[in-house]
Write an enzyme that holds these catalytic residues in place. Structure first.
Site, PDB file in Angstrom:
ATOM      1  N   SER A 151      -5.688 -13.239 -56.055  1.00  0.00           N
ATOM      2  CA  SER A 151      -6.245 -14.478 -56.570  1.00  0.00           C
ATOM      3  C   SER A 151      -5.698 -14.741 -57.950  1.00  0.00           C
ATOM      4  O   SER A 151      -5.362 -13.809 -58.686  1.00  0.00           O
ATOM      5  CB  SER A 151      -7.755 -14.350 -56.668  1.00  0.00           C
ATOM      6  OG  SER A 151      -8.063 -13.370 -57.638  1.00  0.00           O
ATOM      7  N   LYS A 152      -5.644 -16.006 -58.295  1.00  0.00           N
ATOM      8  CA  LYS A 152      -4.997 -16.324 -59.568  1.00  0.00           C
ATOM      9  C   LYS A 152      -5.812 -15.876 -60.773  1.00  0.00           C
ATOM     10  O   LYS A 152      -5.303 -15.832 -61.878  1.00  0.00           O
ATOM     11  CB  LYS A 152      -4.626 -17.801 -59.638  1.00  0.00           C
ATOM     12  CG  LYS A 152      -5.748 -18.770 -59.650  1.00  0.00           C
ATOM     13  CD  LYS A 152      -5.177 -20.184 -59.743  1.00  0.00           C
ATOM     14  CE  LYS A 152      -6.256 -21.192 -59.430  1.00  0.00           C
ATOM     15  NZ  LYS A 152      -5.797 -22.455 -58.972  1.00  0.00           N
ATOM     16  N   ARG A 153      -7.067 -15.533 -60.554  1.00  0.00           N
ATOM     17  CA  ARG A 153      -7.848 -14.981 -61.664  1.00  0.00           C
ATOM     18  C   ARG A 153      -7.281 -13.652 -62.123  1.00  0.00           C
ATOM     19  O   ARG A 153      -7.414 -13.259 -63.268  1.00  0.00           O
ATOM     20  CB  ARG A 153      -9.286 -14.725 -61.222  1.00  0.00           C
ATOM     21  CG  ARG A 153     -10.032 -15.994 -61.180  1.00  0.00           C
ATOM     22  CD  ARG A 153     -11.491 -15.780 -61.433  1.00  0.00           C
ATOM     23  NE  ARG A 153     -12.082 -17.100 -61.437  1.00  0.00           N
ATOM     24  CZ  ARG A 153     -13.351 -17.348 -61.556  1.00  0.00           C
ATOM     25  NH1 ARG A 153     -14.186 -16.348 -61.692  1.00  0.00           N
ATOM     26  NH2 ARG A 153     -13.802 -18.555 -61.558  1.00  0.00           N
ATOM     27  N   ASN A 193      -4.059 -12.315 -60.905  1.00  0.00           N
ATOM     28  CA  ASN A 193      -2.621 -12.136 -60.712  1.00  0.00           C
ATOM     29  C   ASN A 193      -2.016 -13.530 -60.578  1.00  0.00           C
ATOM     30  O   ASN A 193      -2.617 -14.364 -59.941  1.00  0.00           O
ATOM     31  CB  ASN A 193      -2.449 -11.409 -59.370  1.00  0.00           C
ATOM     32  CG  ASN A 193      -1.313 -10.419 -59.408  1.00  0.00           C
ATOM     33  OD1 ASN A 193      -0.699 -10.206 -60.426  1.00  0.00           O
ATOM     34  ND2 ASN A 193      -1.022  -9.832 -58.296  1.00  0.00           N
TER      35      ASN A 193
END
Ligand code: GLU
Length: 502
Positions: A255-257, A259
């Site tokens: 997830s962009k949180r 990575n």
């Protein structure tokens, strides 16, 4: 394997940034198709009209092109089974929905939002999974036809058995069994006439001759619906191959949180496409000879889908860095690296955009690089205490809010970025200068630099957002972490104050 030529596909939805998982799926689909002398299709699944954009579609093409992954048929290339964009295939879905209704496999449903809401609440109160209760399933077809003719709003739902279980073979997982009672009566056609993912996906896979559906495991729960659709149409099932999901180092879903997930970020941050593709080829997979560095061609030449292992592969930036470094050190000559640098950011195009911003501040030519160097840097180095300023918690809140705002900012230009900060000035009741101070540091690494909004445009959305993210991580390490209830409260407060009247 099924007789006839192998056909695989990826079917990304053009929403948001091009996801690294799309390249992962494309790689395995391409390799499987190539290995069996087949074709690989790129289909754009844009039935969610509210969220799909052409810009995002273009970004998918660009991401795959950058990665060096070719497709044989697609919206931009054409092919015998076009159009390859679902929004251009509506009459096909219309006809297929009608066939299902005719066959008693799907039915019109007139339930309004209020009924569905109270049904859902009752089910949740009983601790049941929310599921449509089949209220309209047994309506008299003649009566339903009259209501439709009178223009009454309705959807078409899939008729799902109440008992028993769906059993489907998956090449990597063996038999997948899912109880029908857990499967919702999926909406196949929405009130606006658009099909939903499930219907369009199955119809297209069939009409495009897809023999092997290789996709992420998050689609396993949709499988029973797809099986019902294949059965309803009287079609043979393709072979299903559900790949493991990429994971963050803490094993949660990538997830962009935690990575970067946007392919554009990897490009802009200076990764080599061959290293990224090589790394993705190591996700859940090892080459038969155990080699760690390989080209796309080598990957394809020895590809064997049955070697995929299911334990969630960890996409670890540190390992990618290691591999990327090896490519730079071991497989490119200085002249080739120079070419890559030019193709990346060290080129006249960028410099000519930066120079007008720097010009006023130049005394000697040597002043330029210290001022503009941040445009070509990876991690910045500045004292975190300065970023935190006198109220680190407040700085963290500002960074978090700006990130939420910038995540949905389209287009991402100096003017629109300015708009975001001006909005924050008003909403946070702070002077622009004061608000921008930590952002200068987080984005450019210095208190004084090129103008901030232009710098954001030059860095691009992905790099800018990542730098704010890194700023947040630094603040977290200093004890100003936004998490749990505080983060939730902030998000609710943000939604209420910023997004409600948009
Ligand atoms: N549109 C789906 C996606 O966004 C396709 C899933 C599938 O491959 O069936 O990933």
């Amino acid at each position: 394997m099924r007789p006839g030529p192998v056909v695989t596909r990826i079917a990304p939805s053009p929403t948001g940034d091009p996801h690294i998982g799309t390249v992962f799926m494309a790689l395995f689909n391409l390799a499987f198709a190539r290995r069996h002398g087949g074709r690989f299709i790129l289909r754009i699944e844009d039935t969610d009209q509210g969220r799909s954009t052409r810009e995002s579609e273009e970004a998918i093409f660009a991401a795959l092109t950058w990665a060096g992954i070719p497709w044989d048929e697609g919206p931009d290339k054409g092919g015998p089974h076009g159009p390859y964009r679902q929004s251009e295939r509506l009459p096909i879905y219309e006809e297929h929905v009608a066939r299902l209704v005719q066959a008693g496999r799907a039915y019109p449903c007139f339930c309004n939002a209020a009924r569905l809401k109270s049904l859902r609440e009752e089910q949740l109160a009983r601790k049941e999974d929310p599921r449509y209760d089949g209220h309209c399933r047994h309506l008299d077809p003649a009566l339903a036809a009259t209501r439709i003719a009178a223009g009454e709003a309705h959807v078409i739902r899939l008729s799902v058995p109440d008992e028993g279980e769906c059993v489907v073979p998956d090449r990597l997982r063996g038999e997948i069994r899912i109880a029908w009672s857990t499967v919702d009566h999926q909406i196949l056609r929405k009130t606006d006439g658009f099909p939903t993912y499930h219907l369009a996906n199955v119809v297209d896979d069939r009409l495009m001759g897809v023999t092997h559906v290789i996709r992420g495991e998050e689609w396993i729960s949709s499988l029973p619906k797809h099986v019902l659709l294949y059965e309803g149409f009287g079609w043979e099932l393709p072979e299903f191959i559900h790949m493991p999901l990429l994971r963050n180092p803490d094993k949660s879903k990538l997830s962009k949180r935690k990575n970067p997930t946007s392919v554009t970020w990897y490009r802009e941050a200076g990764y080599l496409p061959e290293a990224v593709v090589n790394y993705l080829g190591m996700m859940g997979y090892t080459l038969p000879d155990g080699r760690e560095m390989f080209t796309l061609e080598e990957f394809i030449a020895s590809f064997d889908i049955d070697r995929v292992v299911l334990g969630g592969p960890v996409f670890d930036l540190a390992k990618l860095n290691w591999l990327n470094g090896r490519y730079l050190r071991e497989s490119l000559s200085p002249a080739q690296i120079l070419e890559r640098l030019h193709a990346w950011r060290l080129n006249d195009e960028l410099l000519l955009k930066a120079l007008p911003l720097a010009q006023k501040r130049l005394t000697t030519l040597a002043d330029f690089m210290p001022m503009a160097g941040f445009l070509l840097r990876g991690a910045l180095d500045y004292p975190t205490a300065e970023l935190a300023g006198s109220d680190g918690a407040c700085t963290a809140r500002w960074l978090r809010i700006a990130l939420w705002e910038l995540e949905q900012l389209r287009p991402f230009t100096a003017a629109t970025v300015r708009g975001v900060f001006e909005g924050m000035v008003e909403k946070e009741g702070v002077a622009l200068r004061e608000l921008l101070a930590p952002f200068f540091l987080a984005v450019t690494g210095a208190k004084v630099s090129l103008p901030l909004f232009d710098s954001c445009e030059l860095l691009g959305a992905d790099v800018t957002r990542r730098r704010l993210h890194e700023g947040l991580e630094r603040l977290a390490a200093m004890g100003h972490e936004l998490k749990g209830k505080t983060l939730k409260a902030l998000e609710e407060d943000y939604r209420r104050r910023y997004t409600e009247n948009r």
